[in-house]
Design an enzyme around this catalytic site. Structure first.
Site, PDB file in Angstrom:
ATOM      1  N   THR A 183       0.430  -8.690  40.286  1.00 45.61           N
ATOM      2  CA  THR A 183       0.085  -7.416  40.925  1.00 45.61           C
ATOM      3  C   THR A 183       1.306  -6.489  41.001  1.00 45.61           C
ATOM      4  OG1 THR A 183      -1.508  -8.621  42.232  1.00 45.61           O
ATOM      5  CG2 THR A 183      -0.946  -6.435  43.009  1.00 45.61           C
ATOM      6  N   GLY A 185     -10.507  -9.826  50.063  1.00 49.34           N
ATOM      7  CA  GLY A 185      -9.272  -9.848  49.276  1.00 49.34           C
ATOM      8  C   GLY A 185      -8.080  -9.245  50.007  1.00 49.34           C
ATOM      9  N   LYS A 211      11.506 -11.698  56.403  1.00 47.80           N
ATOM     10  CA  LYS A 211      11.958 -10.307  56.355  1.00 47.80           C
ATOM     11  C   LYS A 211      13.022 -10.040  57.426  1.00 47.80           C
ATOM     12  CE  LYS A 211       7.549  -8.995  54.388  1.00 47.80           C
ATOM     13  NZ  LYS A 211       6.151  -8.670  54.656  1.00 47.80           N
TER      14      LYS A 211
HETATM   15  N1  HSE Z   1       1.748 -10.711  52.664  1.00 50.66           N
HETATM   16  C1  HSE Z   1       2.557  -9.639  53.150  1.00 50.66           C
HETATM   17  C2  HSE Z   1       1.764  -8.806  54.153  1.00 50.66           C
HETATM   18  C3  HSE Z   1       3.078  -8.726  52.095  1.00 50.66           C
HETATM   19  O1  HSE Z   1       0.602  -9.095  54.410  1.00 50.66           O
HETATM   20  O2  HSE Z   1       2.340  -7.876  54.675  1.00 50.66           O
HETATM   21  C4  HSE Z   1       4.223  -9.306  51.359  1.00 50.66           C
HETATM   22  O3  HSE Z   1       5.267  -9.632  52.214  1.00 50.66           O
END
Ligand code: HSE
Length: 437
Positions: free
Chosen positions: A14, A187, A205
């Site tokens: 993606t 999704g 993060k």
């Molecule tokens: N899966 C993460 C979110 C995005 O839902 O924010 C990628 O870090």
């Protein structure tokens, strides 16, 4: 004269295909802004049989080594994710003198120091804007816009999936499991949502941001991490009555000698900016000693927003190649030899107000027993809600406390949970103090 910068892309999922699309669609604009022509020379992906037809001059390969060993390629974009093969590709690329752009937060938050020291040794750059906050340009803001600040606080809603689920629960009163199932069917959530709902993605993060904000060698295991799976609509309702919204927050406060590092559901005052970041959006809230509060808001994930962040890193590196100024801005904001270990504030020393939901038998004296235990541990109650609402044979008693210390809270709750009148484990949610008030 326009200079050609050749780029190779590993991983055409993606984000990989979004990045290719951004580089293609914005090619003229990027050239007008840089004097460089970014050429996507090769794409490596084991599952892709062909590239979209407009990539006429881009070669497709199944072998990443074709890119890593190509002497004409200056910048390698790694977008396969994971911490094993991706790490090998990145280290191989660095050893070959290539600059690397990646969105791989899991890798950087666990093996970042190894990767960044290899990059420093080989005088190459690592761009990782896309690893935190998707399309929101916050890494650049920390490195450049806030360079003249001591960062005092990092806070944020850093996971779109978790925020989408909590927003749906708040707006419709739907239980967690139902919202998650629906989000998976549409999704919006991964088939395995563990990283998103358990706060692990947010912790990845936070590690990256703390490293850059404080010049600190911090690891994933340093972050205390609690997810949102135990949040119930009833807690969201009570939180509303107290004037709060429940959000999954990453919080780090810089106390100088030590810094906080935690991810957990939090009651956020409803007027606070972060309480109003809804759906799949992300919000990053920094406090600098000079600038005061800064909020960066936007799409924390998605094909084109994340592709936009990857492309921005490629452009930064291309500019530095053209002007012979590699590592003009250190990748981690601080110079590599200035990244030092720092002490993490032990969780038991954290102080904040708390939300408690006790489940108890509806008998005389229960409330006074609970408040007696809280008072023994110096936990002062700000307000209480008790309704005759029946929950499986018990009643909820809900409290909002003044600031208390985590270890005292743990001890008090242990005693309260052991009372004969307590029918289920007490729900505890930390409360954010609004510094803006
Ligand atoms: N899966 C993460 C979110 C995005 O839902 O924010 C990628 O870090």
């Amino acid at each position: 004269m326009t200079k050609e910068i050749q780029v190779g892309l590993i991983g055409f999922g993606t984000v990989g295909s979004g990045t290719a699309q951004v580089l293609y669609e914005q090619a003229d604009r990027i050239t007008k802004r840089t004097g460089a022509s970014i050429v996507l020379k090769k794409v490596a992906d084991i599952c892709t049989e062909s590239l979209p037809s407009h990539f006429t001059d881009t070669q497709l390969t199944k072998d990443a080594a074709d890119i890593i060993n190509d002497p004409e390629i200056d910048i390698i974009i790694e977008l396969i994710g994971g911490t094993t093969i991706a790490k090998k590709f990145i280290l191989d690329a660095i050893a070959k003198g290539k600059h690397v752009v990646t969105a791989n937060k899991a890798l950087l938050s666990t093996h970042g120091m190894e990767i960044f020291s290899a990059a420093a040794k080989n005088n190459v750059e690592i761009g990782f804007e896309a690893s935190v906050g998707g399309g929101i340009p916050l890494i650049k803001s920390l490195k450049e816009g806030l360079v003249a600040n001591k960062i005092l606080t990092i806070m944020g809603i850093m996971n779109g999936t978790g925020n989408y689920i909590l927003t749906q629960m708040t707006d419709h009163g739907t239980p967690f499991d139902e919202v998650l199932k629906d989000a998976q069917e549409k999704g919006y959530a991964e088939a395995d949502p563990t990283y998103d709902v358990e706060g692990i993605d947010t912790a990845h993060k936070l590690v990256i941001l703390m490293t850059m904000a404080y010049g600190m060698d911090v690891r994933l295991e340093d972050v205390r991490c609690e997810g949102i799976t135990r949040i119930e609509p009833i807690d969201i309702e009570f939180a509303k009555e107290f004037g709060y919204r429940i959000k999954l927050l990453a919080i780090s406060r810089n106390h100088g000698e030590h810094v906080e590092a935690r991810v957990h559901p939090t009651l956020v005052p409803e007027k606070h900016m972060l309480a109003n970041i809804n759906g799949a959006y992300n919000g990053f809230y920094f406090t600098g000693d000079m600038v005061d509060n800064v909020l960066l808001y936007g799409q924390g994930a998605g094909m084109m927003p994340t592709g936009s962040a990857v492309a921005a890193d490629v452009v930064d590196i291309a500019r530095n190649i053209m002007h012979n100024s590699i590592n003009r801005v250190p990748s981690l904001s601080y110079l590599p030899d200035q990244i030092q270990p720092r002490r993490i504030t032990p969780m038991e020393n954290i102080r904040c107000p708390y939300y408690f939901r006790f489940s108890t038998l509806d008998k005389p004296g229960v409330l006074s027993k609970i408040s007696g235990i809280l008072s023994k541990y110096d936990i002062s109650i700000e307000s209480v809600i008790q309704k005759s609402r029946k929950m499986k044979g018990s009643v909820p008693i809900v409290m909002h406390t003044y600031e208390a210390q985590e270890d005292a809270v743990e001890k008090a709750l242990e005693e309260i949970n052991a009372l004969e009148t307590t029918t289920a484990e007490t729900v505890k949610i930390r409360v954010l103090v609004d510094d803006e008030e």
